[in-house]
Design a protein around this motif. Structure first.
Motif, PDB file in Angstrom:
ATOM      1  N   HIS A 158       0.828  -1.206   0.000  1.00  0.00           N
ATOM      2  CA  HIS A 158       0.000   0.000   0.000  1.00  0.00           C
ATOM      3  C   HIS A 158       0.862   1.256   0.000  1.00  0.00           C
ATOM      4  N   HIS A 211       2.188   1.750  -3.495  1.00  0.00           N
ATOM      5  CA  HIS A 211       1.119   2.259  -4.354  1.00  0.00           C
ATOM      6  C   HIS A 211       0.865   3.738  -4.080  1.00  0.00           C
ATOM      7  N   LYS A 212       0.884   4.131  -2.822  1.00  0.00           N
ATOM      8  CA  LYS A 212       0.654   5.532  -2.474  1.00  0.00           C
ATOM      9  C   LYS A 212       1.764   6.412  -3.025  1.00  0.00           C
ATOM     10  N   THR A 221       1.614   7.825  -6.805  1.00  0.00           N
ATOM     11  CA  THR A 221       0.484   8.687  -7.133  1.00  0.00           C
ATOM     12  C   THR A 221       0.598   9.181  -8.570  1.00  0.00           C
ATOM     13  N   LEU A 269      -1.095   4.880 -10.762  1.00  0.00           N
ATOM     14  CA  LEU A 269      -2.246   4.006 -10.538  1.00  0.00           C
ATOM     15  C   LEU A 269      -3.509   4.853 -10.411  1.00  0.00           C
ATOM     16  N   HIS A 270      -4.580   4.406 -11.038  1.00  0.00           N
ATOM     17  CA  HIS A 270      -5.829   5.153 -11.016  1.00  0.00           C
ATOM     18  C   HIS A 270      -6.606   4.825  -9.738  1.00  0.00           C
ATOM     19  N   PRO A 271      -7.094   5.846  -9.029  1.00  0.00           N
ATOM     20  CA  PRO A 271      -7.812   5.577  -7.767  1.00  0.00           C
ATOM     21  C   PRO A 271      -8.996   4.635  -7.931  1.00  0.00           C
ATOM     22  N   ASP A 285      -7.752   1.100 -10.169  1.00  0.00           N
ATOM     23  CA  ASP A 285      -6.696   0.259  -9.616  1.00  0.00           C
ATOM     24  C   ASP A 285      -6.711   0.206  -8.088  1.00  0.00           C
ATOM     25  N   LEU A 286      -6.595   1.361  -7.453  1.00  0.00           N
ATOM     26  CA  LEU A 286      -6.335   1.383  -6.015  1.00  0.00           C
ATOM     27  C   LEU A 286      -7.519   0.933  -5.170  1.00  0.00           C
ATOM     28  N   PHE A 326      -8.062  -2.814  -5.514  1.00  0.00           N
ATOM     29  CA  PHE A 326      -6.961  -3.550  -4.889  1.00  0.00           C
ATOM     30  C   PHE A 326      -7.062  -3.488  -3.370  1.00  0.00           C
ATOM     31  N   ASN A 327      -7.371  -2.314  -2.836  1.00  0.00           N
ATOM     32  CA  ASN A 327      -7.453  -2.168  -1.382  1.00  0.00           C
ATOM     33  C   ASN A 327      -8.594  -2.971  -0.774  1.00  0.00           C
ATOM     34  N   LEU A 383      -1.649  -2.650 -12.275  1.00  0.00           N
ATOM     35  CA  LEU A 383      -1.328  -3.398 -11.066  1.00  0.00           C
ATOM     36  C   LEU A 383      -0.369  -4.551 -11.353  1.00  0.00           C
TER      37      LEU A 383
END
Length: 327
Positions: free
Chosen positions: A175, A178-179, A182, A185-187, A190-191, A194-195, A240
């Motif tokens: 995580h 990924h952060k 910025t 990755l598209h919020p 992707d994010l 994934f989260n 991802l």
């Protein structure tokens, strides 16, 4: 005269890979150079390095079942025309030319990849989240993301977390990487998915990440394993599947957003042919396109540090600029 006999256990003829259930069953085709090559029901030949043989589980089938399995897999392997047809995609419209891309890049970034504008807006500086200068945060300080990934995704640390069963600690590192990425990755695409990955997929994902970044097997097999785990968790996307290798090894691997690569392939007349779902075969085409673009940039006197710079050039220039409100 006595002859020496190997104490190595005989290779299982039919196997399954618990970490890659999407491969189905596979049968042994060849063993050489401390690798075993299996044809699997996914239609691909996967090479397994000796260090990973123990991960394969032998499967016992009756003679008729084994014969039927081999015939079915051979049928999949012998359909190249069908596979090519499946990969065929409509060509993206060519909206610009490579000359126009170079001109656009040079107009945006005086001094090219090493100039202060590119560093301020794209690359960032080593050892800092943001360079001195403009206070507005860049969409992606790629140098910081690279350093974060290399600091958090080292082999020893990841293997220790896995050995201790600390999957929460492992995923926390992912995580953070990924952060740090910025803007890459598209919020929504992707994010957020994934989260929300269900916890029962975390171990398979963690093992696939360690294998991807630090394994000894062919990269293609490692890539397909990660893509398969992401697909099983219903969170598979090209970004991802490619972000971690692109950050840890930017000199070798490239971050992929297919829509940009489709447009770039059209500009360069490159046959990109790939499936929408991430695969090692498709990734090899993306990587070849990035290398071709890198070569062309160097011929024009531009000097990207790595494939992350090549990606930055691509996404900054591939589409013509939108007309301003004043024009």
């Amino acid at each position: 005269m006595a002859t020496s006999r190997s104490t190595e256990p005989s290779a299982p003829i039919i196997v399954k890979h618990p970490g890659c259930p999407q491969w189905g069953l596979g049968y042994l085709v060849e063993e050489r150079d401390e690798k075993r090559f299996y044809d699997f029901e996914d239609g691909h030949n996967h090479s397994i390095a000796k260090a990973f043989w123990s991960k394969l589980e032998p499967v016992q089938l009756g003679d008729d079942e084994a014969t039927a399995l081999e015939a079915r897999i051979r049928g999949l392997r012998d359909r190249p025309a069908a596979a090519a047809k499946k990969r065929a995609r409509p060509a993206a419209p060519v909206l610009t030319s490579f000359d126009e891309q170079v001109a656009s890049f040079e107009s945006q970034f005086d001094g090219g990849f090493g100039g202060p504008q590119f560093i301020a807006e794209e690359r960032g500086v080593a050892g800092a989240e943001a360079p001195d200068g403009p206070k507005k945060k860049s969409k992606a300080y790629k140098q910081g993301a690279i350093e974060t990934a290399r600091a958090l995704l080292g082999k020893g640390e990841l293997e220790a977390l896995l050995a201790a069963g600390n999957l929460d600690g492992f995923m926390e590192r992912i995580h953070k990487v990924h952060k740090a990425a910025t803007g890459l990755l598209h919020p929504l695409g992707d994010l957020i998915p994934f989260n929300k990955m269900p916890a029962e997929h975390h171990r398979a994902y963690a093992e696939a990440v360690v294998d991807l970044l630090h394994g000894a097997d062919d990269y293609a097999a490692r890539f397909d394993r990660l893509a398969g785990v992401l697909a099983a968790a219903k969170v598979v996307t090209w970004p991802l599947a490619t972000i971690l290798s692109a950050l840890v090894y930017p000199e070798e691997h490239v971050f992929v957003k297919p829509s940009f690569f489709e447009k770039q392939a059209g500009v360069l007349g490159f046959d990109l042919a790939y499936d929408r779902a991430p695969s090692a075969e498709g990734y090899a085409r993306m990587q070849s396109l990035a290398r071709d673009l890198e070569r062309r940039l160097r011929e024009r006197g531009l000097a990207p540090r790595d494939l992350m710079d090549v990606y930055a050039f691509l996404w900054r220039t591939i589409s013509p600029p939108k007309p301003s409100a004043k024009s």
